[in-house]
Design a protein around this motif. Structure first.
Motif, PDB file in Angstrom:
ATOM      1  N   GLY A 143      -9.076  -4.326  -2.857  1.00  0.00           N
ATOM      2  CA  GLY A 143      -8.020  -3.548  -3.486  1.00  0.00           C
ATOM      3  C   GLY A 143      -7.894  -3.859  -4.966  1.00  0.00           C
ATOM      4  N   ILE A 144      -8.082  -5.134  -5.307  1.00  0.00           N
ATOM      5  CA  ILE A 144      -8.027  -5.544  -6.711  1.00  0.00           C
ATOM      6  C   ILE A 144      -9.112  -4.843  -7.510  1.00  0.00           C
ATOM      7  N   VAL A 145     -10.337  -4.943  -7.018  1.00  0.00           N
ATOM      8  CA  VAL A 145     -11.486  -4.385  -7.741  1.00  0.00           C
ATOM      9  C   VAL A 145     -11.361  -2.871  -7.867  1.00  0.00           C
ATOM     10  N   LYS A 146     -11.011  -2.200  -6.776  1.00  0.00           N
ATOM     11  CA  LYS A 146     -10.908  -0.733  -6.789  1.00  0.00           C
ATOM     12  C   LYS A 146      -9.843  -0.264  -7.768  1.00  0.00           C
ATOM     13  N   LEU A 147      -8.692  -0.929  -7.763  1.00  0.00           N
ATOM     14  CA  LEU A 147      -7.590  -0.529  -8.638  1.00  0.00           C
ATOM     15  C   LEU A 147      -7.965  -0.730 -10.102  1.00  0.00           C
ATOM     16  N   PHE A 148      -8.621  -1.857 -10.397  1.00  0.00           N
ATOM     17  CA  PHE A 148      -9.000  -2.133 -11.787  1.00  0.00           C
ATOM     18  C   PHE A 148     -10.025  -1.117 -12.286  1.00  0.00           C
ATOM     19  N   GLU A 149     -10.973  -0.789 -11.437  1.00  0.00           N
ATOM     20  CA  GLU A 149     -12.007   0.158 -11.846  1.00  0.00           C
ATOM     21  C   GLU A 149     -11.452   1.567 -12.062  1.00  0.00           C
ATOM     22  N   GLU A 150     -10.350   1.891 -11.381  1.00  0.00           N
ATOM     23  CA  GLU A 150      -9.741   3.211 -11.545  1.00  0.00           C
ATOM     24  C   GLU A 150      -8.900   3.308 -12.810  1.00  0.00           C
ATOM     25  N   PHE A 151      -8.500   2.168 -13.346  1.00  0.00           N
ATOM     26  CA  PHE A 151      -7.673   2.175 -14.556  1.00  0.00           C
ATOM     27  C   PHE A 151      -8.551   2.512 -15.754  1.00  0.00           C
ATOM     28  N   ARG A 170       0.825  -1.214   0.000  1.00  0.00           N
ATOM     29  CA  ARG A 170       0.000   0.000   0.000  1.00  0.00           C
ATOM     30  C   ARG A 170       0.860   1.264   0.000  1.00  0.00           C
ATOM     31  N   GLN A 171       1.999   1.208   0.689  1.00  0.00           N
ATOM     32  CA  GLN A 171       2.916   2.351   0.662  1.00  0.00           C
ATOM     33  C   GLN A 171       3.449   2.581  -0.749  1.00  0.00           C
ATOM     34  N   ILE A 172       3.785   1.490  -1.439  1.00  0.00           N
ATOM     35  CA  ILE A 172       4.254   1.613  -2.821  1.00  0.00           C
ATOM     36  C   ILE A 172       3.136   2.149  -3.707  1.00  0.00           C
ATOM     37  N   HIS A 173       1.910   1.695  -3.433  1.00  0.00           N
ATOM     38  CA  HIS A 173       0.742   2.187  -4.185  1.00  0.00           C
ATOM     39  C   HIS A 173       0.642   3.708  -4.031  1.00  0.00           C
ATOM     40  N   GLY A 174       0.818   4.206  -2.813  1.00  0.00           N
ATOM     41  CA  GLY A 174       0.765   5.647  -2.576  1.00  0.00           C
ATOM     42  C   GLY A 174       1.849   6.387  -3.339  1.00  0.00           C
ATOM     43  N   TYR A 175       3.061   5.804  -3.338  1.00  0.00           N
ATOM     44  CA  TYR A 175       4.169   6.433  -4.063  1.00  0.00           C
ATOM     45  C   TYR A 175       3.874   6.463  -5.559  1.00  0.00           C
ATOM     46  N   SER A 210      -0.688  -3.842 -13.622  1.00  0.00           N
ATOM     47  CA  SER A 210      -0.740  -5.312 -13.565  1.00  0.00           C
ATOM     48  C   SER A 210      -0.029  -5.833 -12.327  1.00  0.00           C
ATOM     49  N   ALA A 211       1.148  -5.264 -12.036  1.00  0.00           N
ATOM     50  CA  ALA A 211       1.910  -5.692 -10.857  1.00  0.00           C
ATOM     51  C   ALA A 211       1.187  -5.330  -9.567  1.00  0.00           C
ATOM     52  N   MET A 212       0.521  -4.170  -9.542  1.00  0.00           N
ATOM     53  CA  MET A 212      -0.222  -3.762  -8.351  1.00  0.00           C
ATOM     54  C   MET A 212      -1.397  -4.711  -8.098  1.00  0.00           C
ATOM     55  N   ILE A 213      -2.137  -5.042  -9.154  1.00  0.00           N
ATOM     56  CA  ILE A 213      -3.266  -5.963  -9.021  1.00  0.00           C
ATOM     57  C   ILE A 213      -2.784  -7.329  -8.554  1.00  0.00           C
ATOM     58  N   ASP A 214      -1.670  -7.778  -9.115  1.00  0.00           N
ATOM     59  CA  ASP A 214      -1.093  -9.070  -8.718  1.00  0.00           C
ATOM     60  C   ASP A 214      -0.708  -9.055  -7.243  1.00  0.00           C
ATOM     61  N   MET A 215      -0.121  -7.944  -6.788  1.00  0.00           N
ATOM     62  CA  MET A 215       0.292  -7.828  -5.386  1.00  0.00           C
ATOM     63  C   MET A 215      -0.916  -7.896  -4.459  1.00  0.00           C
ATOM     64  N   TYR A 216      -1.977  -7.137  -4.775  1.00  0.00           N
ATOM     65  CA  TYR A 216      -3.177  -7.165  -3.942  1.00  0.00           C
ATOM     66  C   TYR A 216      -3.810  -8.558  -3.939  1.00  0.00           C
ATOM     67  N   GLY A 217      -3.777  -9.218  -5.098  1.00  0.00           N
ATOM     68  CA  GLY A 217      -4.335 -10.568  -5.180  1.00  0.00           C
ATOM     69  C   GLY A 217      -3.590 -11.554  -4.306  1.00  0.00           C
TER      70      GLY A 217
END
Length: 787
Positions: free
Chosen positions: A305-313, A272-277, A291-298
Motif C-alpha cells: 500500500g505504501i509503494v502503490k500510494l507513493f507511485e500514484e502521487f 482503506r475505507q478512508i483512502h476510498g473516501y 503523507s498521513a496515508m503513507i504513514d497509516m499504511y506503514g
C-alpha cells in the motif's frame, strides 16, 4: 476636555490642533509629527491633561517607541486607566508580554482598576506567558469590579485558562458565560480531547445540541487532533466514526488528524475505507493527506500500500518522501528506503533534517548500522545540522557495532549544542556507552542529567544488567522506588534479566511476584522468558517447563527459545526436542533453532540426529548464520567473518595467532574441543576454534593499532567459552584493555574481569569530580572525525 485646559489649547497652533484630532489614527501619520506635537504640548503646558497624554502614548507606541511612551506616562502626575491602557495594548500587540504585565503592575499600584477594555489584553498576556497565578489574581480583580460578567472579559478569561491547561477553571467560566458560540465550544472540546476526556467531549456535544449550537468542521477537527496528539488513538477513531454518523463530511485536515491514530491502532480496514473516501473527494493531491496515508499504511504493515500510494502521487514533495522512507524502513524494506533516498539526492530534492533522521533511524533499526553511521557523516557534509531526534536515532547504531569513537563524538556534539538536558538524548547515550562496554560512562551521563524520567532509569538498569551486575541493578531499582516515578514492565525486565545472568533464583522470584502484587503489572512474555532462563541456568529445567505450562497466555518464541538454550547448557535432549518442536511452528524460517538442537545432539555424540537435523535444514534451504564480528580502528568499522580466508591480512593474522597459541600452550592452555559441534578430527576442530570471528577481530586489532590501545569487539552470535579464555589471555599477554560483547551482553574485558577495567576508566573520569567543562574538553577534536 476641561475648561481649565481651554486657554492652554488656544495657544497651540491650528496645525497641531488638527493633528490632535479625536481619532488615534490621526496620531500615526508620521513619527516626526508626533514629536512636533509633543514639543508644542510641552511648550503650551498641556502635557498634564490625561486625554492628550494618552494620545501621545498611543502615537509613540504605534511606532514602537515604547521608551518615549513610558516617559510620557511617567510624567503624568495623575494618570488614568486610559493612560495606562494605551501602552498595555501596544506592548501586547508587539508581543512584549512581560513588559505589558509590568505596566499593569504600575497601574495597579496607583489604585487604578482595569476596565473592560484592559482586562482582555491582560488575560491574553497571561495566556501567552502561561502565567496562571497572575491570571488568577487578575480574575479576582475583575470579580471585585463586577466586570467578570462582561462578554469580552469572559471570553478572554476562558481562553487564558485553556492556554494554561486549567480545564476545570475554564469549564467554570464557560458555564457562567451568557453568550456561548461555536468558537468557544470548539476550544473547550479541543482542550478536553487533549486530556483524553472522552465522556466530557460527548457531554459538551450534547449540551451544544440542546443549546442549538451545531459543531462545525473546525469543532470536529479540534477533537480529532486533540485526541491524536495526546496519544488517545482509540478515542480519536471513536469520535471520527461519530462525526461520520452525524453526517459531517471530513476535509483534508480531518483525514490528516485521524489517520495517525488509525495507523497506531493498526485498523487497516478503516484506513482503506478512508483512502476510498479521500480518492472520491479528490483529496489525494494534498501533500498532508498523502503523507498521513503513507504513514497509516506503514504502521499497519501494508508495504504494498505504501509503494502503490507513493507511485500514484504525481509530485515529489519532501514531507511525502520522508513518510515514504519511514514507512519502508518500518516494514523491513530498508534496502528499498536507501535506494529511494539516493534517488531523492540525485533529483536534488530539498532533504531536511527529518529526511536524514528518518533514513538514519531506519538503518539503525534494521541492522544497517555501518550505513547509518556513514549517512550521519554525509548529513554533516550536506550542511544539515542534527537535532535532538537525530542523535538518539544514530546512537543505537554506535552501540550495536561498538563504534565507541563515533558515539563519543556524537556525545561531544550534543554537549556543544546543549542537548544533554534532553532525556531522549541522555537515555540514548546511557544505552550506547553500556553496549560499548563503558558502563561507568553510562553512570556519569546519568548522574549529570538535570532531569531524569523513567526511560533514563530503565536505560541505566538495562546497561548494568547487560554487564551482569545484578547488585547494581537492584540498587538502582531501590533508588528508583524512592523517587516519584513508578517502575514499569521494562524496569522489571532488566531486574529479572540481571538475576537470571548471575543465578539469583530467590531474588528473581521475589521481583516476579512484586511486579503484580505491589505495582499491578501483569507479567508479559518477556518476563516469563527471563524466569525460564533464570531457572534453566540454575539447573531447574523441569521447574522452568512447569512455569511455561502454567502461563496464562500462549508462550512465544522467546520463551521456548529460553528453554531450548537452557537445555543446551544442561544437555537435556528430551526437553530440547519439545522446545524445538514448538519453535519449528512459531519460527519456521529461523535456522537458529535447527543449529541449537543440532549442537545439543552433538554434545551428546548423537551424530545420526545431528545429520538428520542438518539435512532437514538443507532441504528447507536454510543456512547457519555465519559468525561475524565488528571492530573499530580509528574512524572505520571493519567486519570480520568466521573462518575468513580472503581477508587482506590473513597471513599476518595467522602468524600472530600462532605466536599467541604457542605462548598459551606454555602456560598450560589447551583448546576446548568439546565446543566444536562437528564430527571431525581434533586438529580440524582446533582450526575451527581459532577461526572464530571474535578471535580474528581481536588479532586484526592488535596488528593495526599502537601498543596499549584498547580494543572493542562486538559479535552477532554468542561468544564461546574458548574465545573467552583466549581473549582473556591475549589481554594480559599484550597488556591491552579488550572489550568483547555479543548481541546480548558484554562477555569479557581486559585484565581478566570487568571490575579491573572499570577502575582504570573511573580513574580518568571520576563521576563526583567531573565538571561539564572537563567533559567538553575530553571530547575536543572527536567530532571532527565525523565530518
Amino acid at each position: 476636555m476641561t475648561k481649565q485646559l481651554l486657554p492652554l489649547i488656544e495657544k497651540i497652533p491650528q496645525s497641531i490642533l488638527g493633528f490632535l484630532e479625536y481619532s488615534p489614527s490621526c496620531w500615526s501619520s508620521s513619527l516626526s509629527k508626533t514629536t512636533q506635537a509633543h514639543a508644542r504640548i510641552l511648550k503650551s503646558g498641556a502635557q498634564n491633561d490625561g486625554y492628550i497624554s494618552a494620545k501621545l502614548i498611543a502615537s509613540y507606541s504605534n511606532y514602537s517607541c515604547f521608551d518615549d511612551a513610558n516617559l510620557v506616562l511617567q510624567s503624568i502626575p495623575d494618570p488614568t486607566v486610559y493612560s495606562f491602557s494605551s501602552l498595555i495594548y501596544a506592548l501586547t500587540k508587539a508581543k512584549l508580554f512581560s513588559k505589558s504585565l509590568g505596566v499593569f503592575s504600575r497601574m495597579f499600584s496607583y489604585g487604578l482598576i482595569p476596565d473592560s477594555h484592559v482586562l482582555p489584553n491582560l488575560f491574553k498576556v497571561c495566556a501567552e506567558l502561561s502565567a496562571f497565578e497572575a491570571g488568577k489574581q487578575i480574575h479576582c480583580i475583575s470579580c471585585v469590579s463586577g466586570l467578570d460578567m462582561d462578554a469580552f472579559v469572559q471570553g478572554s478569561l476562558f481562553h487564558m485558562y485553556m492556554r494554561c491547561g486549567r480545564m476545570e477553571d475554564a469549564r467554570k467560566v464557560f458555564d457562567r458565560m451568557f453568550e456561548k458560540d461555536v468558537v468557544t465550544c470548539s476550544a473547550l472540546l479541543n482542550g478536553y480531547a487533549r486530556k483524553g476526556c472522552l465522556e466530557e467531549v460527548v457531554r459538551i456535544l450534547s449540551e451544544m445540541e440542546e443549546s442549538g449550537i451545531e459543531p462545525n468542521i473546525v469543532s470536529w477537527n479540534g477533537i480529532l487532533s486533540g485526541f491524536n496528539r495526546s496519544g488517545y488513538n482509540k478515542e480519536a477513531v471513536i469520535m471520527f466514526q461519530k462525526m461520520h454518523h452525524l453526517g459531517c463530511f471530513p476535509d483534508e485536515v480531518t483525514v490528516s488528524s485521524v489517520l495517525p491514530s488509525v495507523g497506531d491502532l493498526e485498523k487497516l480496514d478503516l484506513g482503506r475505507q478512508i483512502h476510498g473516501y479521500v480518492a472520491k473527494q479528490g483529496l489525494l493531491k494534498d501533500k498532508c493527506v498523502i503523507s498521513a496515508m503513507i504513514d497509516m499504511y506503514g504502521k499497519s504493515g501494508d508495504a504494498s500500500g505504501i509503494v502503490k500510494l507513493f507511485e500514484e502521487f504525481e509530485v515529489m514533495e519532501t514531507g511525502v518522501c520522508n513518510a515514504y522512507i519511514t514507512g519502508l524502513s518500518r516494514n523491513g524494506l530498508v534496502d528499498k528506503a536507501l535506494e529511494m533516498f539516493e534517488l531523492f539526492k540525485e533529483k536534488k530534492m530539498d532533504l531536511n533534517v527529518v529526511s536524514w533522521t528518518s533514513i538514519i533511524s531506519g538503518c539503525a533499526q534494521n541492522g544497517k548500522d555501518i550505513e547509518a553511521l556513514e549517512l550521519f557523516r554525509e548529513m554533516q557534509v550536506a550542511g544539515v545540522k542534527p537535532n535532538r531526534v537525530t542523535i538518539p536515532s544514530m546512537l543505537p547504531a554506535c552501540g550495536n557495532i561498538a563504534a565507541l569513537v563515533h558515539g563519543r563524538s556524537a556525545h561531544g556534539f550534543a554537549v556543544r549544542i546543549n542537548l544533554l538536558e534532553d532525556v531522549h538524548v541522555g537515555s540514548a547515550l546511557i544505552d550506547m556507552y553500556a553496549k560499548c562496554g563503558r558502563i561507568n560512562m553510562s553512570q556519569i551521563v546519568f548522574d549529570m542529567m538535570p532531569t531524569k524520567n523513567l526511560v533514563c532509569w530503565n536505560s541505566l538498569m538495562s546497561g548494568y544488567s547487560m554487564h551482569g551486575k545484578a547488585k547494581e541493578v537492584m540498587s538502582i531499582f531501590e533508588s528508583l522506588v524512592r523517587t516519584r516515578l513508578k517502575p514499569d514492565f521494562i524496569s522489571f525486565t532488566s531486574l529479572l534479566s540481571a538475576c537470571s545472568q548471575v543465578g539469583l533464583t530467590d531474588e528473581g522470584w521475589r521481583y516476579f511476584g512484586m511486579m503484580s502484587e505491589e505495582y499491578g503489572i501483569k507479567p508479559r512474555l518477556e518476563h516469563y522468558s527471563c524466569m525460564v532462563n533464570l531457572l534453566g541456568r540454575a539447573g531447574k529445567l523441569q521447574e522452568a517447563y512447569d512455569l511455561i505450562k502454567e502461563m496464562p497466555s500462549e508462550p512465544d518464541s522467546c520463551v521456548w527459545g529460553a528453554l531450548l538454550n537452557s537445555c543446551r547448557l544442561e544437555n537435556n535432549v528430551d526437553l530440547a526436542e519439545i522446545a524445538a518442536e514448538k519453535l519449528f511452528v512459531l519460527e519456521p524460517e529461523n535456522p537458529g533453532t535447527y543449529v541449537l538442537l543440532s549442537n545439543i545432539y552433538a554434545a551428546k555424540g548423537m551424530w545420526t540426529e545431528v545429520d538428520r537435523v542438518r539435512n532437514k535444514m538443507e532441504s528447507l534451504g536454510m543456512k547457519k548464520n555465519p559468525g561475524c564480528s565488528w571492530i573499530q580502528v580509528k574512524n572505520t568499522v571493519y567486519t570480520v567473518l568466521a573462518g575468513d580466508k580472503s581477508h587482506p591480512q590473513i597471513d599476518q593474522i595467522k602468524e600472530k595467532m600462532d605466536e599467541i597459541s604457542k605462548e598459551m600452550r606454555k602456560s598450560g592452555y589447551r583448546p576446548n574441543l568439546d565446543l566444536v559441534m562437528q564430527d571431525v578430527e581434533e586438529q580440524e576442530k582446533e582450526q575451527i576454534l581459532w577461526g572464530h570471528s571474535e578471535k580474528l577481530a581481536v588479532v586484526f586489532g592488535l596488528l593495526n593499532t599502537p601498543d596499549g590501545t584498547p580494543l572493542q569487539v562486538i559479535k552477532n552470535l554468542r561468544i564461546c567459552g574458548d574465545c573467552h579464555s583466549v581473549i582473556k589471555f591475549i589481554s594480559g599477554y599484550e597488556g591491552r584493555e579488550i572489550f568483547v560483547r555479543d548481541t546480548n551482553r558484554c562477555q569479557i574485558s581486559s585484565n581478566h574481569v570487568f571490575t579491573e577495567s572499570h577502575s582504570i576508566i573511573l580513574h580518568k573520569f571520576q563521576p563526583n569530580s567531573l565538571s561539564l567543562s572537563a567533559l567538553i574538553d575530553s571530547f575536543q577534536g572527536l567530532w571532527s572525525g565525523l565530518i
